[in-house]
Design a protein around this motif. Structure first.
Motif, PDB file in Angstrom:
ATOM      1  N   LYS A   4      -3.605   6.612  -3.137  1.00  9.73           N
ATOM      2  CA  LYS A   4      -2.838   6.325  -1.921  1.00  9.73           C
ATOM      3  C   LYS A   4      -2.657   7.591  -1.093  1.00  9.73           C
ATOM      4  CE  LYS A   4       1.538   4.347  -0.337  1.00  9.73           C
ATOM      5  NZ  LYS A   4       2.829   3.748  -0.750  1.00  9.73           N
ATOM      6  N   GLU A  56      -4.727   8.491   2.396  1.00  6.93           N
ATOM      7  CA  GLU A  56      -3.955   8.695   3.621  1.00  6.93           C
ATOM      8  C   GLU A  56      -4.389   9.982   4.320  1.00  6.93           C
ATOM      9  OE1 GLU A  56      -1.097   8.286   6.701  1.00  6.93           O
ATOM     10  OE2 GLU A  56      -2.225   6.906   5.413  1.00  6.93           O
ATOM     11  N   ARG A  81      -7.597   9.131   5.999  1.00  4.64           N
ATOM     12  CA  ARG A  81      -7.361   8.303   7.203  1.00  4.64           C
ATOM     13  C   ARG A  81      -6.994   9.174   8.402  1.00  4.64           C
ATOM     14  NH1 ARG A  81      -3.431   6.120  10.276  1.00  4.64           N
ATOM     15  NH2 ARG A  81      -1.780   7.199   9.125  1.00  4.64           N
ATOM     16  N   LYS A  87      -8.786  -1.054  -5.651  1.00  4.46           N
ATOM     17  CA  LYS A  87      -7.640  -0.282  -5.173  1.00  4.46           C
ATOM     18  C   LYS A  87      -7.958   0.393  -3.838  1.00  4.46           C
ATOM     19  CE  LYS A  87      -3.541   1.644  -5.671  1.00  4.46           C
ATOM     20  NZ  LYS A  87      -2.308   0.828  -5.670  1.00  4.46           N
ATOM     21  N   GLU A 141      -7.988  -2.186  -1.077  1.00  4.45           N
ATOM     22  CA  GLU A 141      -6.607  -2.627  -0.840  1.00  4.45           C
ATOM     23  C   GLU A 141      -5.890  -1.675   0.121  1.00  4.45           C
ATOM     24  OE1 GLU A 141      -2.892  -2.201  -3.712  1.00  4.45           O
ATOM     25  OE2 GLU A 141      -4.268  -3.735  -4.443  1.00  4.45           O
ATOM     26  N   ILE A 142      -6.160  -0.387  -0.034  1.00  3.32           N
ATOM     27  CA  ILE A 142      -5.540   0.628   0.833  1.00  3.32           C
ATOM     28  C   ILE A 142      -6.232   0.688   2.187  1.00  3.32           C
ATOM     29  CG2 ILE A 142      -5.105   3.102   1.090  1.00  3.32           C
ATOM     30  CD1 ILE A 142      -4.934   3.203  -2.033  1.00  3.32           C
ATOM     31  N   TRP A 169      -6.131   0.088   7.482  1.00  4.96           N
ATOM     32  CA  TRP A 169      -6.413   1.123   8.476  1.00  4.96           C
ATOM     33  C   TRP A 169      -6.806   0.499   9.820  1.00  4.96           C
ATOM     34  CZ3 TRP A 169      -9.992   5.277   5.729  1.00  4.96           C
ATOM     35  CH2 TRP A 169      -9.301   5.832   4.632  1.00  4.96           C
TER      36      TRP A 169
END
Length: 336
Positions: free
Chosen positions: A108, A112, A115, A142, A145-146, A150
């Motif tokens: 995660k 991030e 991103r 996973k 999922e994240i 975006w």
């Protein structure tokens, strides 16, 4: 214009420390993954949170303390080294990041960071040579999922597995050739075990126990079968090392019950000692970095088993760790 590309290397994970509380936190996250223990939600919660973790954390902590070095967990140490070495091999258009499926650095947090960097392309490379739903599959799930939340989703490349990559194989061969193979009576290729039910899900119309993928690899039907790719990896390595078929065994370690892939590595070690083998070499081709399953389970525990049953010496072949050929293999997987 060259694309700005981020490479995300991933491995399973490690506790923050060998202390009981950190090991408990790690096991809680790891074993609650629906792909790792693939039973109904409520049963998994009861089994993991009320039985396995409370009773296993203290014992696992003692084992992690044996593994831990002054610099920390070998899995994390080699992960960081590999990330830095791969970064040096790639040009300025590439940025390499490292995350763990469980615990830190978390997917995660690292995703991030990616991103916010807004790359044109993202290469997700789980460092598992053989595909399994509980490792590579869980990691991809996973990540998706994240990433699905975006606003800007870049071009994405997923590296499913690399069991047959020449660079990966040649690194293992190099490490094995640090020893005189003529000194050994037998060789074991030991892979992490899986429940049979998980392997059977890959080919639902065929039971794993009735499958002949240990004898013949069929890329069209067996490419994502963990058992099949483990046997194929072993055949490819044995060929490169000139190990005859009768002198090696493919086996599976770390089982939780009898309904896991067989033969079991510990049983094979005992059998070889009882047959008169005095020197045994064990490979761990499913692990790219030395960890609990290699250093402790094979190196120490299996070594003791071998000696207790009449053997003299069990030699564990070092994992890929930060070997130059492994870094070159990763570079090749990234750019091709």
């Amino acid at each position: 214009m060259p694309k700005k590309t981020t490479v995300l290397l991933l491995n399973l994970g490690t506790p923050k420390s060998p202390n009981v509380s950190d090991v408990r936190t790690y096991l809680f996250e790891f074993l609650n993954d629906r792909r790792v223990i693939d039973i109904p939600w409520l049963l998994r919660k009861i089994l993991v949170n009320l039985i396995i973790v409370p009773f296993r954390a203290k014992g696992s902590s003692k084992i992690y303390k044996q593994l831990w070095t002054k610099d920390g967990s070998p899995l994390m140490i080699y992960g960081e080294k590999v990330k830095d070495l791969l970064q040096e091999e790639l040009d300025e258009n590439f940025k390499v990041e490292l995350a763990m499926r469980y615990q830190e650095p978390s997917m995660k947090r690292v995703l991030e960071k990616i991103r916010l960097d807004m790359p044109d392309k993202l290469i997700i490379l789980p460092m598992y040579p053989q595909y399994a739903s509980s490792t590579t599959g869980s990691t991809f799930e996973k990540a998706m999922e994240i990433i699905r939340g975006w606003e800007v989703i870049p071009e994405i490349k997923l590296v499913n597995q690399f069991f047959d990559h020449e660079g990966y194989l040649n690194t293992i061969v190099d490490n094995a050739n640090q020893h005189d193979l003529n000194d050994f009576d037998h060789f074991i290729f030991s892979y992490h075990g899986l429940p049979l039910r998980q392997v059977n899900k890959v080919h639902p119309n065929k039971n794993c126990k009735d499958c002949d993928c240990d004898k013949r690899f069929r890329p069209d039907t067996d490419y994502f079968c963990y058992r099949a790719t483990c046997y194929e990896t072993s055949k490819l390595l044995a060929k490169k090392l000139n190990i005859p078929k009768e002198k090696y065994t493919v086996a599976f370690q770390s089982r939780l019950d009898k309904n896991w892939l067989e033969p079991f590595s510990d049983k094979v070690v005992i059998e070889q000692a009882q047959k008169g083998a005095k020197k045994l070499m064990v490979f761990s081709p499913a692990f790219v970095a030395d960890c609990l399953e290699t250093t402790i389970e094979i190196g120490l525990e299996y070594g003791e088993l071998f000696e207790e049953n009449g053997g003299k010496e069990l030699v564990l072949v070092e994992s890929l760790n930060d070997h130059p050929k492994w870094i070159a293999a990763l570079k090749d997987l990234v750019i091709h």
